[in-house]
Design an enzyme around this catalytic site. Structure first.
Site, PDB file in Angstrom:
ATOM      1  N   HIS A   1      -3.220   0.303  -3.588  1.00 21.96           N
ATOM      2  CA  HIS A   1      -4.088   1.008  -2.637  1.00 21.96           C
ATOM      3  C   HIS A   1      -4.744   0.014  -1.684  1.00 21.96           C
ATOM      4  O   HIS A   1      -4.849  -1.175  -1.986  1.00 21.96           O
ATOM      5  CB  HIS A   1      -5.149   1.795  -3.409  1.00 21.96           C
ATOM      6  CG  HIS A   1      -4.567   2.688  -4.458  1.00 21.96           C
ATOM      7  ND1 HIS A   1      -4.256   4.001  -4.228  1.00 21.96           N
ATOM      8  CD2 HIS A   1      -4.203   2.431  -5.746  1.00 21.96           C
ATOM      9  CE1 HIS A   1      -3.733   4.529  -5.326  1.00 21.96           C
ATOM     10  NE2 HIS A   1      -3.700   3.593  -6.265  1.00 21.96           N
TER      11      HIS A   1
ATOM     12  N   ARG B   1       0.221   8.748  -5.745  1.00 26.16           N
ATOM     13  CA  ARG B   1       0.599   8.289  -4.411  1.00 26.16           C
ATOM     14  C   ARG B   1       1.200   6.888  -4.438  1.00 26.16           C
ATOM     15  O   ARG B   1       2.077   6.565  -3.636  1.00 26.16           O
ATOM     16  CB  ARG B   1      -0.588   8.373  -3.446  1.00 26.16           C
ATOM     17  CG  ARG B   1      -1.840   7.605  -3.839  1.00 26.16           C
ATOM     18  CD  ARG B   1      -2.996   8.037  -2.939  1.00 26.16           C
ATOM     19  NE  ARG B   1      -4.244   7.322  -3.164  1.00 26.16           N
ATOM     20  CZ  ARG B   1      -5.187   7.709  -4.025  1.00 26.16           C
ATOM     21  NH1 ARG B   1      -4.986   8.771  -4.800  1.00 26.16           N
ATOM     22  NH2 ARG B   1      -6.320   7.041  -4.138  1.00 26.16           N
TER      23      ARG B   1
ATOM     24  N   ARG C   1       0.834  -1.195   0.000  1.00 25.50           N
ATOM     25  CA  ARG C   1       0.000   0.000   0.000  1.00 25.50           C
ATOM     26  C   ARG C   1       0.876   1.254   0.000  1.00 25.50           C
ATOM     27  O   ARG C   1       1.937   1.292   0.621  1.00 25.50           O
ATOM     28  CB  ARG C   1      -0.922   0.025   1.229  1.00 25.50           C
ATOM     29  CG  ARG C   1      -1.936   1.173   1.149  1.00 25.50           C
ATOM     30  CD  ARG C   1      -2.765   1.307   2.407  1.00 25.50           C
ATOM     31  NE  ARG C   1      -3.619   2.482   2.317  1.00 25.50           N
ATOM     32  CZ  ARG C   1      -4.171   3.106   3.344  1.00 25.50           C
ATOM     33  NH1 ARG C   1      -3.938   2.670   4.576  1.00 25.50           N
ATOM     34  NH2 ARG C   1      -4.932   4.160   3.163  1.00 25.50           N
ATOM     35  N   HIS C   2       0.406   2.281  -0.678  1.00 25.65           N
ATOM     36  CA  HIS C   2       1.135   3.550  -0.774  1.00 25.65           C
ATOM     37  C   HIS C   2       1.288   4.223   0.587  1.00 25.65           C
ATOM     38  O   HIS C   2       0.591   3.898   1.560  1.00 25.65           O
ATOM     39  CB  HIS C   2       0.403   4.499  -1.728  1.00 25.65           C
ATOM     40  CG  HIS C   2      -0.980   4.855  -1.263  1.00 25.65           C
ATOM     41  ND1 HIS C   2      -1.233   5.794  -0.283  1.00 25.65           N
ATOM     42  CD2 HIS C   2      -2.197   4.385  -1.640  1.00 25.65           C
ATOM     43  CE1 HIS C   2      -2.528   5.894  -0.079  1.00 25.65           C
ATOM     44  NE2 HIS C   2      -3.147   5.038  -0.884  1.00 25.65           N
TER      45      HIS C   2
ATOM     46  N   GLU D   1      -7.299   2.550  -6.973  1.00 21.86           N
ATOM     47  CA  GLU D   1      -8.228   2.316  -5.867  1.00 21.86           C
ATOM     48  C   GLU D   1      -9.659   2.195  -6.393  1.00 21.86           C
ATOM     49  O   GLU D   1      -9.957   2.551  -7.549  1.00 21.86           O
ATOM     50  CB  GLU D   1      -8.107   3.483  -4.864  1.00 21.86           C
ATOM     51  CG  GLU D   1      -9.001   3.400  -3.633  1.00 21.86           C
ATOM     52  CD  GLU D   1      -8.756   2.147  -2.793  1.00 21.86           C
ATOM     53  OE1 GLU D   1      -9.177   1.052  -3.238  1.00 21.86           O
ATOM     54  OE2 GLU D   1      -8.174   2.265  -1.703  1.00 21.86           O
TER      55      GLU D   1
END
Length: 209
Positions: free
Chosen positions: A149, A58, A8-9, A82
């Site tokens: 995401h 991101r 995940r970012h 996402e």
């Protein structure tokens, strides 16, 4: 055995404010950059063979920190974005609850298609899962790091593992810059080996929106 690291970012200002990002392009904040730089050496030690990222900044910025250490290029894939949060994108969660009370209640209860133009969870899992599988197929026997995401990763992972929505609701959201490890072999297929691994423990936005 093929290994997928689904990462995940890092943190964004909207994460910190519980504002719905969805597919809006919100960059990392200073904390997010710090988180990515802290996590990257751990992932580099896994000797990745490829890095793939969502095309939202991101995630792409998070992947770039690992690319800088490994010298690997980053391939972007829009399917790793996402969940599209429809009419909620850009709103704080409290605003979404006020403006769309019925849909919000259904979302909180786990309805996979609650309305307000939110992307159905089945569709989300299908597109992210397909991107994960394609990334794995391109590096058989290797290690691939996927920067993506929170909500999308959970549904995509569930698609590979064959888990339904009810089971996935029992799996906690990934914290920023934490990851899930999956491995695949020809006998057992996909296996979950680790979840929510990382250096920094921080609050997670509700359902990683």
């Amino acid at each position: 055995m093929t290994r997928l690291i689904v990462w995940r970012h890092g943190n964004t200002d909207w994460n910190a404010a519980n504002r719905v990002q969805g597919q809006l392009d919100v960059p990392l904040n200073e904390l997010g950059h710090d988180q990515a730089r802290a996590a990257a050496p751990l992932l580099a030690a896994l000797r990745p063979d490829a890095i793939v990222a969502s095309d939202l900044s991101r995630a792409a910025e998070t992947a770039a920190t690992l690319a800088a250490l490994t010298g690997l290029p980053v391939r972007t894939d829009a399917r790793l974005r996402e969940r599209h949060f429809g009419q909620w994108q850009g709103l704080h969660l409290t605003e979404a609850a006020e403006r769309f009370p019925e849909e919000y209640a259904r979302w909180r209860a786990g309805d996979p298609d609650p309305g307000a133009d939110l992307e159905p969870l089945h569709d989300l899992g299908e597109r992210v899962g397909a991107a994960l599988q394609e990334a794995a197929d391109a590096a058989p026997g290797g290690t691939v790091v996927i920067a993506t995401h929170g909500g999308g990763s959970r549904q995509g992972i569930g698609r590979l593992l064959g888990w339904d929505t009810a089971v996935l609701r029992t799996v906690g959201s990934l914290a920023n810059c934490h990851w899930t490890e999956l491995r695949h072999d020809d006998v057992r297929g996909w296996q979950l080996r680790a979840h929510n691994v990382g250096l920094i423990t921080a609050p997670v936005a509700v359902d990683a929106v």
